[in-house]
Design an enzyme around this catalytic site. Sequence first.
Site, mmCIF file in Angstrom:
data_model
loop_
_atom_site.group_PDB
_atom_site.id
_atom_site.type_symbol
_atom_site.label_atom_id
_atom_site.label_comp_id
_atom_site.label_asym_id
_atom_site.label_seq_id
_atom_site.Cartn_x
_atom_site.Cartn_y
_atom_site.Cartn_z
ATOM 1 C CB CYS A 97 -0.873 7.478 1.110
ATOM 2 S SG CYS A 97 -2.366 6.594 1.647
ATOM 3 C CD GLU B 90 -2.969 -1.048 0.135
ATOM 4 O OE1 GLU B 90 -3.027 0.017 -0.535
ATOM 5 O OE2 GLU B 90 -3.730 -2.010 -0.049
#
Length: 445
Positions: free
Chosen positions: A250, A217
């Site tokens: 993110c 991820e």
Amino acid sequence: MTTLAYTAIDDIPEIRDELRATFRSGVTRPLEWRKHQLYQLVRLAQNEANAICDALARDFAKPRFENMGDVAWVIERALSSAEKLEEWTKPEHPNVPESQRSWKPTIYKAPKGTVLIISPWNYPIILTFQPLIGAISAGCCAVLKPSEVVPHFSNLIADLIPKYLDPSAYRVVNGAIPEASKLLELQWDHIFYTGNGRVARIVASAAAKHLTPCSLELGGKSPVYVDSTFDMDLAAKRILPLTRIYRQICVAPDYVLVLRQKQDELIQGFEKAYKAFFPNGALDDVHYGSIVNDMHFQRLTNLLDRSEGEKVGGVMAGRKNPEKRRFEPIFVKGVKANDSLLEEEIFGPILPVVAVDSLNEAIEFVNERPHPLVLYAFTEDPIVKGRLINETQSGGITFNDTVQQLSVAQLPFSGIGESGHGYQFLSYTFEAFTHLRSSVDIPKE
């Protein structure tokens, strides 16, 4: 400044071996045991919420209300996973031709085994416990390796995990590069890494030596396209969300693509939104977080200093407080394709605005770069939406808001290409740690 209590490197293989022995004993397989561990994780989050928030406040002054929201998120998803466990783990019986039905074709949901979870510093509550929820749900044992950049938090969970969860199945290994390297030397049944692409390559290379599957991820430069017909003030307000304004996340919008004739109007919208959020500026606001450490503060400063774009002045002049690592939001317009602000994921309160002359140019700009984690677009035009869906690639695509997609736990969350691979959120996190074991039982006659 606290010192992280490092795990002895010589102890790391023993920890892995102890967890592997637990898994092989079958302790983690009963659903009631898994539910109990999930409920214990809920109790940890509930009972220790203040301690967790205090630790993160000492690590990088993250706003308390935001940390409390992250704790609530863990509680909600752990409870939901416990409630859904029977449904998720139930064997499946696929529809097969009549001639094969007597073979009893079955898909069993088998735990992968003993797994490694490496989490980052920016959202350590969610990004440590969310994959752990999936590992527990799947019936796996797990080692947690939290970030050394948040030592108060990492020390705290190393103390709390054995008090709430079965220590024969779940352990914390603290440390920096040497400890992480030792972990990666070992064979695991799955590695779940959240972080950046540079380290992800190291993780993937180490995993490849053992043919270990990985969930990566990552982040990247998530673009925003603002259609010329969209309300610029509304777009600005939603691109600049209050709770994520310092942008160490993110999925933060990393740069904005807007038609050239609308660039100044959008910038004015940013000014209005910023003044509404922080009438006296963000530098001393209690709800505004700090940059995590001096290295990242200096990195952001250097990126901005090298930019050839036009820094927006006035109240958003990008004032800085190096002692507190406070960095006010700043918007940079007229950014060109080769600008310093487009070299790497910014991960901070700087937002470049790139002027384009058409939707075609915007799509080409996105496609010339690595696939982003998220593509944001502000448009009500179904044709524009269709083109962005069909002519670009990204982990996800979100229309007319930013960050809010994270609240929809029923959707899979994943990157693609440079932004990672492997899915998570609720059942998808469970599936990441689950092996679909096919079976047939062919009768004698």
